[in-house]
Write a protein that holds these residues in place. Structure first.
Motif, PDB file in Angstrom:
ATOM      1  N   HIS A  56      29.522  44.371  47.609  1.00  0.00           N
ATOM      2  CA  HIS A  56      30.433  45.479  47.317  1.00  0.00           C
ATOM      3  C   HIS A  56      30.725  45.590  45.821  1.00  0.00           C
ATOM      4  N   ALA A  57      30.863  44.441  45.146  1.00  0.00           N
ATOM      5  CA  ALA A  57      31.140  44.449  43.710  1.00  0.00           C
ATOM      6  C   ALA A  57      29.979  45.080  42.942  1.00  0.00           C
ATOM      7  N   HIS A  58      28.751  44.744  43.347  1.00  0.00           N
ATOM      8  CA  HIS A  58      27.582  45.337  42.686  1.00  0.00           C
ATOM      9  C   HIS A  58      27.468  46.827  43.025  1.00  0.00           C
ATOM     10  N   ASP A  87      30.411  40.191  47.266  1.00  0.00           N
ATOM     11  CA  ASP A  87      29.497  40.242  46.117  1.00  0.00           C
ATOM     12  C   ASP A  87      28.671  41.525  46.134  1.00  0.00           C
TER      13      ASP A  87
END
Length: 489
Positions: A174-176, A172
């Protein structure tokens, strides 16, 4: 990084404080003992058991000054530092003996002073003041940040988070991170979200299934009164190590808060507490790493190496005491030895010795003494032999904590059971040979793990009249002999 003007100012402050401490200790001999360890290693229990044993008549046959009767008495004295919380010894003791629960974990620094009246071997009466400083091991892992730029820290943190099993836990965050543009204008909401997700990743790494140890910044996991302040609201960015942040950018904002974290949190801890220590014990819960898997064991190895690198170690001399205090004895202790039969205690000690071997090798020429021990400050189990067919297995008896499970059975926290915890290998080296060295909770279900060490409640102790019962232990006296035995001779 280059030695800055701020570093020189800090060194001058340390030297001035060292001169003051030296003058005070000349007339009142004092040892400042640091007690630290990573989460759930047993720091609070260790200090409580140490104080209780010395003040209430513990059984310490290996602690020479105590066993020979040269220690006349040991009493608690008023808290030495007005700005530091007192270690809540009485509350922790009540939790252990009356409530049969382990005290709450260390989340902040605390101190306690113990005054020991003793007789030297030549018959002279003396007094030694023992100042015990309790602080979270996670704070130690922040000290290397003083020599790292934001860009260096970001690169190291990102590289670590992309390795198994951390990569899954960081998904999560890393996605942001992928949505952030470091050169874009500073953005408070994007920063808050990044810090929240980064903190969530660190918390997930500490779960017992993964038992990761290398998790700086330490205050992200135990913020205290700094929660939600800008100094704790930042996160790594994917930026070049040698890059320069544009003014007014998100990158510059993160750099500013990272530097504030060092100024507000890390430097004061180093200057006011850490740099003043004389002796140090580092507690490690190696059994938690065995439960989790090889990655956790490698992470513990890296964390302990990082911790040892933080210490100013070396033989203590008058000159060093005056201007640059050093830690001249460090003890690494594998805790919860009572969760194993005594036949495996030497093996647990060998595992910890192997875990810190590379770090210790770098410190061999400093003149400091470093040792390793497997101990249980409060012994929660007894030993037994359990029949298994024609064999008798070396087992332990104890009361597993409520919610613990083994072999499909869940425990209620009141039932005593006999369990065979398994044997550690004679040679610890295979445990460090890659991610497939053994199976743990990070990759397998509990019933398929190679090791499963339960958590036990403190033992049920009987009082003799109005006196508090003696706390049983394993090798607490050996730790005392190494840490302060020479100062009582």
């Amino acid at each position: 990084m280059a030695f800055s003007f701020q570093d020189m100012v800090e060194e001058a402050r340390l030297s001035a404080r060292a001169l003051i401490d030296y003058g005070e200790h000349f007339f009142n001999p004092t040892v400042r003992l640091g007690v630290t360890g990573l989460s759930r290693a047993g720091k609070t229990v260790f200090i409580t058991a140490l104080i209780h044993g010395l003040t209430r008549g513990g059984r310490f046959p290996v602690f020479e000054a105590y066993a020979s009767g040269r220690i006349a008495r040991a009493n608690l004295a008023p808290q030495p530092d007005d700005a530091v919380p007192r270690f809540a010894y009485e509350n922790h003791l009540r939790a252990l003996i009356e409530e049969r629960r382990w005290p709450n974990s260390t989340v902040d620094i605390s101190e306690l002073r113990l005054v020991i009246d003793y007789q030297r071997p030549n018959g002279a009466d003396r007094t030694l003041t023992l100042d015990i400083v309790d602080y979270p091991g996670e704070w130690l892992l922040d000290l290397p940040l003083l020599q790292k730029s934001f860009e260096q820290w970001s690169a190291e943190s990102l590289a670590l988070s992309r390795e198994a099993p951390r990569a899954h836990l960081a998904a999560d965050w890393h996605a942001h991170l992928a949505t952030l543009k470091p050169e874009a204008r500073e953005d408070e909401q994007a920063t808050l979200t990044a810090a929240k997700l980064f903190r969530g990743y660190l918390q997930a790494c500490r779960d017992e299934r993964f038992a990761m140890s290398l998790l700086p910044p330490g205050r992200f996991l135990m913020p205290g009164n700094l929660a939600d302040t800008p100094a704790l609201t930042f996160a790594p960015l994917d930026v070049p190590v040698g890059g320069q942040a544009p003014e007014g950018s998100l990158w510059a904002m993160m750099v500013r808060r990272y530097e504030a974290y060092k100024d507000v949190v890390v430097r004061p801890f180093f200057r006011d507490h850490f740099a003043r220590l004389d002796r140090q014990i580092v507690l490690a819960d190696a059994l938690a790493a065995f439960n989790a898997g090889p990655e956790a064991l490698h992470d513990l190895e890296a964390a302990l190496a990082g911790i040892l690198d933080c210490f100013r170690i070396g033989r203590s001399t008058i000159l060093s005491s005056l201007f640059r205090p050093r830690i001249d004895r460090i003890l690494f202790a594998a805790t919860k030895a009572d969760h194993l039969h005594r036949s495996s205690h030497d093996r647990l000690e060998a595992v910890l010795r192997r875990t810190v071997s590379r770090a210790v090798a770098r410190a061999e020429d400093t003149g400091a003494q470093i040792d390793v021990v497997a101990l249980a400050a409060v012994r929660a189990t007894r030993e037994a032999q359990v029949a298994h067919g024609r064999d008798k297995l070396p087992s332990i008896l104890g009361t597993p904590a409520a919610g613990e499970s083994a072999g499909g059975e869940f425990f209620d926290g009141n039932t005593e059971v006999a369990t065979f915890p398994g044997d550690l290998p004679l040679d610890p080296e295979p445990l460090f040979n890659g991610t497939n060295a053994f199976r743990g909770l990070s990759t397998e279900a509990a019933e398929k793990s190679d090791f499963r060490f339960l958590r036990f409640r403190p033992p049920k102790l009987e009082r003799e009249g109005n006196d508090e019962p003696t706390l049983p232990h394993i090798r607490l006296d050996r730790a005392l002999q190494f840490l302060i035995g020479d100062r009582l001779s």
